[in-house]
Design an enzyme around this catalytic site. Structure first.
Site, PDB file in Angstrom:
ATOM      1  N   ASP A   1       3.978  -6.796   5.056  1.00  0.00           N
ATOM      2  CA  ASP A   1       3.901  -7.661   6.237  1.00  0.00           C
ATOM      3  C   ASP A   1       4.557  -6.985   7.440  1.00  0.00           C
ATOM      4  OD1 ASP A   1       6.756  -8.239   6.261  1.00  0.00           O
ATOM      5  OD2 ASP A   1       6.403  -9.639   4.613  1.00  0.00           O
TER       6      ASP A   1
ATOM      7  N   LYS B   1       2.009 -11.412   9.350  1.00  0.00           N
ATOM      8  CA  LYS B   1       1.879 -12.718   9.995  1.00  0.00           C
ATOM      9  C   LYS B   1       2.717 -12.755  11.259  1.00  0.00           C
ATOM     10  CE  LYS B   1       1.679 -14.856   5.419  1.00  0.00           C
ATOM     11  NZ  LYS B   1       2.348 -15.797   4.505  1.00  0.00           N
TER      12      LYS B   1
ATOM     13  N   GLY C   1      13.265  -8.442   4.409  1.00  0.00           N
ATOM     14  CA  GLY C   1      14.339  -9.304   3.937  1.00  0.00           C
ATOM     15  C   GLY C   1      14.292  -9.512   2.445  1.00  0.00           C
TER      16      GLY C   1
ATOM     17  N   MET D   1      13.482 -16.812  12.407  1.00  0.00           N
ATOM     18  CA  MET D   1      12.241 -17.003  13.168  1.00  0.00           C
ATOM     19  C   MET D   1      12.391 -18.123  14.210  1.00  0.00           C
ATOM     20  SD  MET D   1       9.854 -16.768   9.748  1.00  0.00           S
ATOM     21  CE  MET D   1      10.971 -17.903   8.891  1.00  0.00           C
TER      22      MET D   1
END
Length: 466
Positions: A248, A270, A302, A383
């Site tokens: 990702d 994403k 992460g 986020m």
């Protein structure tokens, strides 16, 4: 990368070496070891170099370099103490499109000589592109200590069975898996112990009984917050085993560099309101690839089990009987906080820490804000960049002090890390002023006030905005 690394076959080939002193002799030793026929041109020559010329069935000409010395050679090496001569050799060789090496003059080279760890037929070359040869030699020294001489015998064993393995397994992945099992198991241990005959017998038996039919497996690996040195040893091992990688956007390019070179790479990143592949399709893709017998690496930024949706991915695998391994990674909260000099807990400031997703569903702040506004705790929002203003307002509305320190960490643990510090009243404006972009992490709490004392990176490597 200034130089493309490759190995050149010199056995039986004519190589020009200009120079007759100690440096030229050192070069000649390596060239002779590779089987080259030495054509040496020099005004004078050391006795050892003269012997090497004879041993390689080469030729010797006492005199100045002339252009015709390049006739019929595959490589030119200049090792004189005359800069003008060295430059002329370089220019003439390049005019003929011949590879040329000029000792201690990388600007005149089209090829350079690396530091070498020789475990023939296994050979390891280390190069700094001519910029730091002493460092390259130090690395070689460390590798010499790490790699036993028996690695050469193990490589020789593999060489003797290479064609037989190729004949039996038409598929490259099957061959790779077979060799990985051989080179990491009891057969290799027999070679290390000096029992090469036993190892050869075991390898023959293993090859005869091997069917090549292996099932697929999925590795769910946490890639950490960005710095590749934060990867675990197990993560590195599985990253080198996988045949297919799904990764990702939070996986740093430096971490991706450690994935096996020939693995197929599929980007499934994403962004907010932009998914290159919806989560259910990622889950299904993992399943499909594993059913094809692939070793699949699902590499996440992460930790895969902290806002990484790893649980959803292995749920489908478990339901279909696909074996999997989960490797935790350093989550952004601990990694970014540490690199910013912010302890997440502290006896005088915070007795607990909470990890919270900053993605507010439908822009609705559906969190337990009265609990989050309680003092004595550290809040870490993942986020949360787009929802920063709403987060600050809801904490203020529910009683958190306006002077509560806040840090927004951008691209944490990387060389592009920025730390923007303010409080609940000022942080939104500061973040807008400095045009922060993701990925980011937000830390709220009194522990942020300690960063001036504990920032072990300081302004040397990463930018801090107070």
């Amino acid at each position: 990368m200034d130089y493309f690394p490759f190995f050149m076959r010199l056995r039986g080939q004519r190589v020009l070496l200009v120079g007759g002193g100690d440096i030229a002799t050192r070069k000649a030793r390596l060239l002779a070891k590779a089987g080259a026929k030495l054509h040496v041109v020099s005004l004078a020559i050391e006795s050892e170099l003269e012997a090497l010329v004879a041993r390689t069935e080469g030729s010797l000409r006492l005199g100045e370099f002339v252009d015709t010395d390049l006739d019929g050679v595959v490589l030119a090496v200049a090792a004189t103490d005359d800069a003008g001569v060295n430059q002329r050799i370089s220019e003439q060789a390049q005019a003929r499109h011949l590879p040329v090496n000029v000792v201690d003059s990388p600007e005149l080279c089209t090829v350079i000589t690396p530091a070498i760890v020789d475990r023939s037929p296994l050979v390891i070359a280390i190069s700094s592109g001519g910029e730091a040869p002493v460092l390259a030699r130090r690395v070689r020294s460390k590798l010499e200590q790490m790699l036993p001489a028996s690695y050469g015998r193990l490589a020789g064993l593999a060489s003797r069975f290479r064609q037989a393995v190729k004949d039996k397994f038409g598929d490259g992945d099957q061959r790779r898996r077979f060799w990985e099992k051989v080179l990491e198991g009891p057969i290799a241990e027999q070679v290390y112990a000096g029992n090469e005959a036993e190892a050869e017998s075991m390898l023959a038996n293993e090859l005869a009984s091997e069917t090549g039919q292996t099932g697929g497996e999925v590795y769910l690996v946490g890639g950490g917050p960005g710095d590749p040195e934060l990867l675990t040893l197990k993560a590195l091992r599985l990253m080198q085993q996988a045949e297919v990688v799904l990764y990702d956007r939070l996986v740093s390019s430096e971490v991706m560099e450690l994935v096996r070179r020939d693995a197929d790479r599929i980007y499934v990143g994403k962004r907010r309101s932009e998914h290159s592949l919806p989560q259910p399709e990622i889950n299904q893709l993992l399943l499909n690839l594993a059913k094809q017998g692939k070793r699949v690496l699902r590499l996440k930024g992460g930790d895969p089990f902290i806002f990484g949706r790893g649980g959803e991915e292995i749920e489908l695998l478990a339901a279909n009987g696909i074996p999997f391994q989960v490797v935790p990674g350093i989550t952004a909260a601990s990694g970014c906080a540490a690199y910013a000099g912010i302890p997440l807990t502290h006896r005088d400031h915070a007795q607990s820490v909470r990890f919270i997703t900053g993605h507010l569903k439908n822009n609705d702040p559906n969190l337990s804000w009265p609990e989050l506004a309680m003092p004595g705790q550290t809040l870490v929002f993942y986020m949360g960049l787009m929802g920063l203003e709403e987060i600050a307002q809801m904490l203020l509305k529910n009683g958190r002090s306006p002077l509560t320190p806040v840090a927004l960490i951008e691209k944490g643990t990387t060389r592009e890390q920025r730390v923007i510090v303010g409080n609940l009243q000022t942080i939104t404006a500061k973040v807008e002023e400095f045009a922060a972009k993701g990925p980011t992490l937000i830390i709220v709490g009194e522990v942020v006030s300690l960063r001036g004392h504990l920032d072990w990176f300081g302004d040397r490597d990463r930018q801090n905005v107070n």
